[in-house]
Design an enzyme around this catalytic site. Structure first.
Site, PDB file in Angstrom:
ATOM      1  N   LYS A 155      -7.859 -10.850   0.709  1.00 33.27           N
ATOM      2  CA  LYS A 155      -6.525 -10.251   0.896  1.00 33.27           C
ATOM      3  C   LYS A 155      -5.411 -11.280   0.668  1.00 33.27           C
ATOM      4  CE  LYS A 155      -7.901  -6.081   2.236  1.00 33.27           C
ATOM      5  NZ  LYS A 155      -7.630  -4.874   1.458  1.00 33.27           N
ATOM      6  N   GLU A 173       0.589  -2.432   6.224  1.00 35.84           N
ATOM      7  CA  GLU A 173      -0.417  -1.666   6.956  1.00 35.84           C
ATOM      8  C   GLU A 173      -1.660  -2.534   7.040  1.00 35.84           C
ATOM      9  OE1 GLU A 173      -0.332  -1.685   3.722  1.00 35.84           O
ATOM     10  OE2 GLU A 173      -2.442  -1.760   3.184  1.00 35.84           O
ATOM     11  N   SER A 217     -16.255 -10.311  -0.150  1.00 40.84           N
ATOM     12  CA  SER A 217     -14.803 -10.160  -0.001  1.00 40.84           C
ATOM     13  C   SER A 217     -14.247 -10.811   1.263  1.00 40.84           C
ATOM     14  CB  SER A 217     -14.433  -8.676  -0.021  1.00 40.84           C
ATOM     15  OG  SER A 217     -15.175  -7.984   0.960  1.00 40.84           O
TER      16      SER A 217
HETATM   17  C1  LIG Z   1     -13.183  -8.245   4.004  1.00 39.47           C
HETATM   18  C2  LIG Z   1     -12.695  -6.982   3.379  1.00 39.47           C
HETATM   19  N1  LIG Z   1     -13.332  -6.508   2.291  1.00 39.47           N
HETATM   20  C3  LIG Z   1     -12.931  -5.363   1.689  1.00 39.47           C
HETATM   21  C4  LIG Z   1     -11.875  -4.617   2.176  1.00 39.47           C
HETATM   22  C5  LIG Z   1     -11.515  -3.341   1.494  1.00 39.47           C
HETATM   23  O1  LIG Z   1     -10.326  -3.403   0.777  1.00 39.47           O
HETATM   24  P1  LIG Z   1     -10.284  -3.363  -0.799  1.00 39.47           P
HETATM   25  O2  LIG Z   1     -11.134  -2.206  -1.233  1.00 39.47           O
HETATM   26  O3  LIG Z   1      -8.856  -3.190  -1.123  1.00 39.47           O
HETATM   27  O4  LIG Z   1     -10.848  -4.654  -1.304  1.00 39.47           O
HETATM   28  C6  LIG Z   1     -11.171  -5.064   3.315  1.00 39.47           C
HETATM   29  C7  LIG Z   1     -10.032  -4.310   3.842  1.00 39.47           C
HETATM   30  O5  LIG Z   1      -9.536  -4.511   4.911  1.00 39.47           O
HETATM   31  C8  LIG Z   1     -11.596  -6.288   3.920  1.00 39.47           C
HETATM   32  O6  LIG Z   1     -10.980  -6.777   5.008  1.00 39.47           O
END
Ligand SMILES: Cc1ncc(COP(=O)(O)O)c(C=O)c1O
Length: 394
Positions: free
Chosen positions: A85, A107, A374
């Site tokens: 993020k 948000e 992620s």
């Molecule tokens: C660690 C992590 N991975 C994935 C996501 C999902 O978001 P996005 O699909 O935008 O990557 C989030 C959302 O809060 C997150 O905190």
């Protein structure tokens, strides 16, 4: 492709009061994205503050254990604040500052985007308000305190299902009342144009790095790139650079919660239909009348009833595939990667790991899979313990 559209998806289905601001945002972004000074500052923030480039790690034990394709992990969990993020947030906060804004609002679902926004606001000396579903403030209490430590005000949202979609509604409402000094740092590749494009561009650093890193390590491209999908920003971030490489399969993992055939899931592509919500045309979980359905996932970050419009387009054109992964499968993958590689990943990312565990053994040792990790899993440890019925005295 028409600006602001991905095929029929995207657009700007938004209240008139925000249109002038969206037009200004697009203009300013078009200027700054080509501005040498802006790009230099952003690269410095990425490299000197967020810790980029993130590692592309060869998961040797996992590869041997699964007995098929070579598995690499793109370690966005090692970024400052613990997830992908931060890439988007640093970009948007810097852009907001250049636009003369003194306040950012956001948000948040899992709290990672809120923490990242509060961090950038602290760093750049901006005021920060974060809107978070009350349900999520309870699931992710530690992140609420983190945001407050960073100087942000956190507003629990009590409308609707008190989760991410309601937090987006509330932040949009707040933005419409105060655009003069405030920028809305939208946290995923969703919402009205130009957000899906801006967020994708700032996140595309993930795929650019991953491609260069795999070519250097292996001298060839992967057979598959796998990422979890909530709104879709970490997935778009790693997919984008590989879209022209048609032999690279792009696979998004959606939250199937308690199963796609139960009412408790957030699998938008598996169960959704075309509609308009949060300013965009895309796929949504909704009833026959177009009312957005309550969704559920163990993972607050994937608990969203829609998907970014570029993903909807990649799905319709067949360039990317989207698969559902249940809570049970994600928790098993969360435990597996901890035991096998010593990595406690976010429960969101564990959805992507789960699919890699399924497909790696069916592939040849010559093949390569890249999985996007992620985020890190500290925020999820207590919830997973509860899921397993373990009392860890929080
Ligand atoms: C660690 C992590 N991975 C994935 C996501 C999902 O978001 P996005 O699909 O935008 O990557 C989030 C959302 O809060 C997150 O905190």
């Amino acid at each position: 492709m028409e600006t602001g559209r991905f095929g029929e998806f995207g657009g700007q289905y938004i209240t008139e009061t925000l249109m002038n601001e969206l037009i200004r945002l697009e203009k300013e972004y078009e200027f700054y994205k080509n501005d040498e000074e802006f790009n230099k500052e952003l690269t410095t923030l990425f490299n000197e503050y967020a810790g980029r480039p993130s590692l592309l790690y060869y998961a040797e034990k996992m590869t041997k254990d699964l007995g098929g394709a070579k598995v690499y992990l793109k370690r966005e969990d090692l970024n400052h604040t613990g997830s992908h993020k931060i890439n988007n947030v640093l970009g948007q906060a810097l852009l907001a500052k250049k636009m003369g804004k003194t306040r950012v609002i956001a948000e948040t679902g899992a709290g990672q985007h809120g923490v990242a926004t509060a961090t950038a606001a602290a760093l750049l000396g901006m005021e920060c308000d974060v809107y978070m579903g009350k349900e999520d403030t309870e699931r992710q209490a530690l992140n609420v305190y983190r945001m407050e430590l960073l100087g942000a005000r956190v507003h629990p949202v009590t409308s609707g299902t008190m989760t991410l979609k309601d937090a987006v509604n509330e932040t949009m409402r707040e933005w419409a009342t105060r655009v003069s000094d405030t920028h809305y740092v939208l946290g995923s590749v969703m919402g009205p144009h130009p957000f899906p494009m801006i967020v994708r561009d700032f996140q595309s650093v993930i795929g650019k790095e991953a491609k260069a890193q795999i070519l250097e390590k292996e001298g060839k491209l992967p057979k598959a790139v796998i990422a979890c999908v909530g709104g879709g920003s970490n997935a778009m971030g790693i997919f984008h650079e590989f879209i022209p490489d048609e032999d690279v399969a792009l696979i998004g993992c959606e939250a199937a919660g308690r199963g796609v055939d139960t009412p408790q899931n957030a699998a938008t592509i598996a169960n959704g239909s075309k509609g308009i919500f949060h300013g965009m045309k895309s796929y949504f979980c909704q009833d026959d009348m177009g009312q957005i359905a309550p969704v559920y996932s163990i993972s607050a970050g994937l608990d969203y009833p829609g998907i970014g419009p570029e993903h909807a387009y990649l799905h319709d054109t067949g360039r990317a595939t989207y698969v559902p992964v249940t809570d049970d499968e994600a928790v098993e993958a969360f435990e597996y990667i901890a035991r096998t590689e010593g990595i406690i990943c976010a429960i969101e990312s564990a959805h992507a790991i789960s699919h890699a565990i399924k497909i790696a053994p069916t592939m040849s040792p010559e093949d390569i899979i890249i999985v996007n990790i992620s985020g890190r899993g500290d925020k999820d440890v207590a919830a997973i313990a509860r899921y397993r019925g373990i009392d860890i005295h929080e």
